[in-house]
Design an enzyme around this catalytic site. Structure first.
Site, PDB file in Angstrom:
ATOM      1  N   CYS A 149      46.940   1.492  22.000  1.00  0.00           N
ATOM      2  CA  CYS A 149      45.744   1.862  21.231  1.00  0.00           C
ATOM      3  C   CYS A 149      45.078   3.085  21.842  1.00  0.00           C
ATOM      4  O   CYS A 149      44.351   3.813  21.184  1.00  0.00           O
ATOM      5  CB  CYS A 149      44.754   0.709  21.192  1.00  0.00           C
ATOM      6  SG  CYS A 149      44.058   0.306  22.816  1.00  0.00           S
ATOM      7  N   GLY A 150      45.321   3.305  23.129  1.00  0.00           N
ATOM      8  CA  GLY A 150      44.806   4.518  23.767  1.00  0.00           C
ATOM      9  C   GLY A 150      43.905   4.279  24.956  1.00  0.00           C
ATOM     10  O   GLY A 150      43.742   5.172  25.775  1.00  0.00           O
TER      11      GLY A 150
END
Ligand code: SF4
Length: 250
Positions: free
Chosen positions: A240-241
């Site tokens: 997702c980062g």
């Protein structure tokens, strides 16, 4: 986050992340956590998705520091079972959960961004950037931890296999500590069974890695599959980062 900061503060720089990672390479998570609490005290926090096996790390850390801040990033698209599970765990174990929300109304966001079917996400990178990474960065900016305990494991992805147990994270200007990095799914399962810890209610339905509820983002998988295959299935996306230095746009 201050983007100009790309090196540890003088106090933090006294740590030797290479030496610590070597020391902890075969260390038990409980040993790493005891060191982290002794070193950082109240300036430590952890994040949790309250996913399938999240109670393992929460249990390990709260045994040593019961009032540790536990940050939940609420994108607006979490499974309602996740929020119910979080509330149950908060009450049962007296957890100090700090919930940070996306600034966007979940339905308005979909309309404005041309996402016509709430069951899927067409632009996952934009949605993760706007509803997850922005929230995570805001939480870290406001809470300003000296160290962040996270639940990543080396066997989850190529990106995670390159992580160290202790490493400087310039993105949030804090140390990132990964006590479970060298554990696998079996060790976590054994720990949870031994300590009678609850699994996320969707775990029994084949959801072994649980994020947001669109089927493009989280799916149940077969028992013998790689757990991360249930996330963003069919896409090149693996993170997702929030565990990447550059955040969203991944
Ligand atoms: S995981 Fe899916 S729903 Fe959640 S923020 Fe990312 S793209 Fe949006």
């Amino acid at each position: 986050m201050n983007p100009s900061i790309d090196s540890p503060s003088p106090a933090a720089a006294r740590l030797d992340p290479e030496g610590l990672s070597q020391r902890f390479a075969a260390g038990a998570p409980s040993e790493i956590i005891q060191w982290a609490v002794d070193t950082f005290g109240d300036s430590l926090l952890m994040t949790s998705s309250f996913g399938a096996e999240s109670m393992c790390l929460i249990h390990l850390l709260t045994r040593v520091k019961p009032d540790v801040r536990i940050v939940l990033v609420n994108t607006g698209y979490l499974f309602h079972q996740t929020l119910i599970f979080m509330e149950e765990m908060r009450r049962r174990y007296g957890l100090n959960v700090l919930e940070y929300h996306s600034h966007h109304d979940p339905l308005v966001y979909l309309t404005v961004h041309g996402e016509t079917d709430p069951r899927i996400r067409r632009n996952v990178d934009a949605c993760c950037r706007d509803n997850k990474n922005e929230v995570f960065d805001r939480a870290m900016r406001e809470l300003a931890p000296a160290a962040w305990v996270r639940g990543v494991r080396a066997d989850q992805s190529a990106t995670r296999s390159r992580m160290k147990v202790v490493e400087w994270n310039a993105r949030i200007n804090a140390w990132a500590i990964s006590p479970l990095l060298n554990w696998d799914h079996r060790r976590i399962f054994e720990y949870m069974k031994h300590n009678n810890l609850p699994f996320h209610p969707l775990w029994q339905q084949g959801y072994v890695s649980i994020g947001c509820n669109p089927e493009t983002c989280t799916r149940p998988i077969a028992a013998d599959s790689d757990p991360r295959q249930g996330r963003w299935a069919g896409l090149d996306k693996k993170e997702c980062g929030i565990h990447l230095d550059q955040g969203a746009g991944i």
